[in-house]
Design a protein around this motif. Structure first.
Motif, PDB file in Angstrom:
ATOM      1  N   UNK A  70       0.839  -1.197   0.000  1.00  0.00           N
ATOM      2  CA  UNK A  70       0.000   0.000   0.000  1.00  0.00           C
ATOM      3  C   UNK A  70       0.878   1.253   0.000  1.00  0.00           C
ATOM      4  N   UNK A  71       1.936   1.238   0.801  1.00  0.00           N
ATOM      5  CA  UNK A  71       2.849   2.386   0.832  1.00  0.00           C
ATOM      6  C   UNK A  71       3.478   2.624  -0.541  1.00  0.00           C
ATOM      7  N   UNK A  72       3.831   1.543  -1.214  1.00  0.00           N
ATOM      8  CA  UNK A  72       4.396   1.670  -2.561  1.00  0.00           C
ATOM      9  C   UNK A  72       3.362   2.246  -3.538  1.00  0.00           C
ATOM     10  N   UNK A  73       2.108   1.846  -3.396  1.00  0.00           N
ATOM     11  CA  UNK A  73       1.044   2.383  -4.249  1.00  0.00           C
ATOM     12  C   UNK A  73       0.840   3.879  -3.990  1.00  0.00           C
ATOM     13  N   UNK A  74       0.970   4.296  -2.741  1.00  0.00           N
ATOM     14  CA  UNK A  74       0.864   5.726  -2.418  1.00  0.00           C
ATOM     15  C   UNK A  74       2.028   6.475  -3.066  1.00  0.00           C
ATOM     16  N   UNK A  75       3.226   5.883  -3.021  1.00  0.00           N
ATOM     17  CA  UNK A  75       4.368   6.487  -3.715  1.00  0.00           C
ATOM     18  C   UNK A  75       4.062   6.614  -5.210  1.00  0.00           C
ATOM     19  N   UNK A  76       3.436   5.581  -5.764  1.00  0.00           N
ATOM     20  CA  UNK A  76       3.068   5.613  -7.178  1.00  0.00           C
ATOM     21  C   UNK A  76       2.059   6.706  -7.480  1.00  0.00           C
ATOM     22  N   UNK A  77       1.106   6.905  -6.572  1.00  0.00           N
ATOM     23  CA  UNK A  77       0.133   7.975  -6.745  1.00  0.00           C
ATOM     24  C   UNK A  77       0.835   9.329  -6.754  1.00  0.00           C
ATOM     25  N   UNK A  78       1.797   9.498  -5.855  1.00  0.00           N
ATOM     26  CA  UNK A  78       2.535  10.754  -5.803  1.00  0.00           C
ATOM     27  C   UNK A  78       3.318  10.967  -7.103  1.00  0.00           C
ATOM     28  N   UNK A  79       3.930   9.916  -7.611  1.00  0.00           N
ATOM     29  CA  UNK A  79       4.671  10.021  -8.870  1.00  0.00           C
ATOM     30  C   UNK A  79       3.740  10.356 -10.028  1.00  0.00           C
ATOM     31  N   UNK A  80       2.550   9.759 -10.050  1.00  0.00           N
ATOM     32  CA  UNK A  80       1.583  10.040 -11.117  1.00  0.00           C
ATOM     33  C   UNK A  80       1.105  11.488 -11.059  1.00  0.00           C
TER      34      UNK A  80
END
Length: 146
Positions: free
Chosen positions: A57-67
């Motif tokens: 989930x933390x990695x997905x949040x990082x991905x959201x920030x990158x997007x």
């Protein structure tokens, strides 16, 4: 996710076409997004007890920030291109239309990637976990359109 929440998400993502700027408190849009997503990460660490799902989930949040950052960069560059073409009196209407269509296509693709991240995070969390993360995501999305 309730229908009003879904509508709010679509509205927030759709409003990203609004010109960028700083908030009245002197906090940049990027800082506001980072702050909201940092709070989302903290909520995930606190409320997701499953140590196998938590890092995902933390990695997905990082991905959201990158997007969100990628979307901002693409929008800024596209708008600069359109402004440059528009400022040139020799630019043909066809060239300007191509640039506008390209900007719109990139914007739509970026919105779709952001939405995919959103649903990815929802799919990885329980309803209770998501209820603690959602306000922070909402704050990040709203910050992205200021």
């Amino acid at each position: 996710m309730t229908a009003p929440d879904r509508l709010l998400l679509w509205l927030a993502i759709g409003l990203v076409t609004i010109a960028s700027g700083c908030s009245g408190r002197g906090v940049t849009r990027e800082e506001a997004i980072a702050d909201a997503l940092d709070a989302m990460r903290a909520a995930a660490r606190q409320h997701i007890a499953d140590m196998q799902r938590q890092p995902v989930v933390l990695k997905a949040i990082d991905g959201l920030q990158a997007e969100l950052a990628s979307f901002d960069d693409a929008l800024r560059l596209g708008m600069e291109q359109v402004r440059a073409l528009n400022a040139n009196p020799d630019t043909s209407r066809a060239d300007l239309e191509v640039a506008l269509k390209s900007l719109d296509a990139g914007r739509k693709q970026a919105r779709q990637r952001i939405l995919q991240r959103h649903f990815e995070i929802i799919d990885m969390t329980s309803a209770d976990e998501w209820s603690t993360l959602a306000p922070h995501e909402k704050r990040a999305l709203l910050a992205a359109v200021k």
